[in-house]
Enzyme design. Structure first.
Site, PDB file in Angstrom:
ATOM      1  N   SER A  43      24.484 -47.269  47.724  1.00 39.68           N
ATOM      2  CA  SER A  43      24.403 -46.350  48.862  1.00 39.68           C
ATOM      3  C   SER A  43      23.870 -47.063  50.100  1.00 39.68           C
ATOM      4  CB  SER A  43      23.520 -45.145  48.523  1.00 39.68           C
ATOM      5  OG  SER A  43      22.281 -45.571  47.994  1.00 39.68           O
ATOM      6  N   GLU A 180      25.316 -37.585  38.036  1.00 46.13           N
ATOM      7  CA  GLU A 180      25.432 -37.188  39.448  1.00 46.13           C
ATOM      8  C   GLU A 180      26.406 -36.030  39.614  1.00 46.13           C
ATOM      9  OE1 GLU A 180      25.891 -40.410  42.226  1.00 46.13           O
ATOM     10  OE2 GLU A 180      26.348 -39.053  43.894  1.00 46.13           O
TER      11      GLU A 180
HETATM   12  O1  KIV Z   1      23.781 -45.826  45.097  1.00 49.14           O
HETATM   13  C1  KIV Z   1      22.976 -44.903  44.863  1.00 49.14           C
HETATM   14  O2  KIV Z   1      22.089 -44.587  45.668  1.00 49.14           O
HETATM   15  C2  KIV Z   1      23.105 -44.198  43.586  1.00 49.14           C
HETATM   16  C3  KIV Z   1      22.217 -43.030  43.346  1.00 49.14           C
HETATM   17  C4  KIV Z   1      22.636 -41.880  44.154  1.00 49.14           C
HETATM   18  C5  KIV Z   1      22.108 -42.685  41.912  1.00 49.14           C
HETATM   19  O3  KIV Z   1      23.914 -44.558  42.795  1.00 49.14           O
END
Ligand code: KIV
Length: 270
Positions: A43, A180
């Site tokens: 992310s 998720e």
């Molecule tokens: O990349 C991320 O932040 C994630 C989380 C939302 C679990 O995979």
């Protein structure tokens, strides 16, 4: 320093907390607050690097951020999120990319967005000493296949497939499972069926732990998903500080005398 064993042992005993972090000051804040797991999520692509999705994030991007987070984290378990196509094509590349996060960047575990193709890979990684956190439900690296970020496991067949995959990854040696954007009752059923902890994001209250993206949790992001919660308004604080700085420089109020230093013996240099 927390270990994957500490995390496993918390399953069903105490709620597990996990937050993302992408840089050293954020990791320090998260670690000092007693969060169990710091995830250097892919992310980072949306939150920090200005991409629309996580698809363009590279192994070098993640490695760079994992290094910064590891150097600043004393107690929490640091988990490196393996980016799109850094695993699952060629076994040797997958192992080298994941191994780099532990050997060179200081992570203690990696996370894989999972499917049937990651069961054997999980087993091999675990045998080699790379702890694996599995991730099922909405896997954002599939955005181009989904055409967005839809909730997963919404019918009986899909929920059953998710449970089977969860059990297969537990059997393969994964130490925890992120779920998720799945219905709460599906997440509760999977949590009940597994011995390893489930960590939910948009998966209801019955998981063994919860995870949020740091920028969403503290209120830096302009947009947050409906299942997230802003526990602060850091964006407004930042905006106000930057506005005050601009005003102070433009008005001549900053720098004031106390921010300036004069050397008396340099009076005649011009
Ligand atoms: O990349 C991320 O932040 C994630 C989380 C939302 C679990 O995979």
């Amino acid at each position: 320093m927390a270990t994957v064993r500490d995390v496993r042992e918390k399953a069903g005993e105490e709620p597990i907390t996990m937050l993302t972090a992408y840089d050293a000051p954020t990791a320090e804040i998260v670690d000092d607050a007693g969060v169990d797991i710091v995830l250097v999520g892919d992310s980072v692509g949306n939150a920090v690097l200005g991409y629309e999705t996580t698809v363009p994030v590279s192994v070098d991007d993640i490695a760079h951020h994992v290094g910064a987070v590891s150097r600043a984290t004393e107690d929490a378990l640091v988990v490196a999120d393996m980016p799109f196509l850094s695993f699952g094509i060629d076994e040797r590349d997958s192992l080298e990319n994941a191994g780099r996060m532990l050997k060179e960047e200081g992570a203690q575990a990696i996370k894989l967005e999972c499917g049937p193709h990651t069961v054997e890979l999980t087993e091999t990684m675990v045998q080699l000493g790379i702890p694996v956190m599995a991730h099922l439900g909405l896997t954002p690296q599939h955005v181009n296949q989904y055409g967005g970020y839809p909730r997963q496991g919404t019918d009986q067949a899909a929920a059953e497939r998710m449970l089977e995959l969860a059990l297969a990854h537990e059997e393969a040696g994964a130490f925890a499972l992120v779920l998720e954007h799945v219905p709460s009752n599906v997440a509760a059923g999977i949590t009940e069926a597994l011995e390893i902890p489930t960590i939910g994001i948009g998966a209801g209250p019955d998981c063994d732990g919860q995870v949020l993206v740091f920028d969403d949790a503290v209120g830096i992001s302009e947009w947050t998903p409906s299942f997230s919660k802003q526990f602060g308004n850091v964006r407004a604080e930042m905006e106000s500080a930057v506005d005050d700085y601009v005003t102070a420089v433009e008005s001549g109020e900053f720098p004031a005398d106390e921010h300036s230093h004069e050397a008396s013996d340099l009076e005649d240099i011009y």
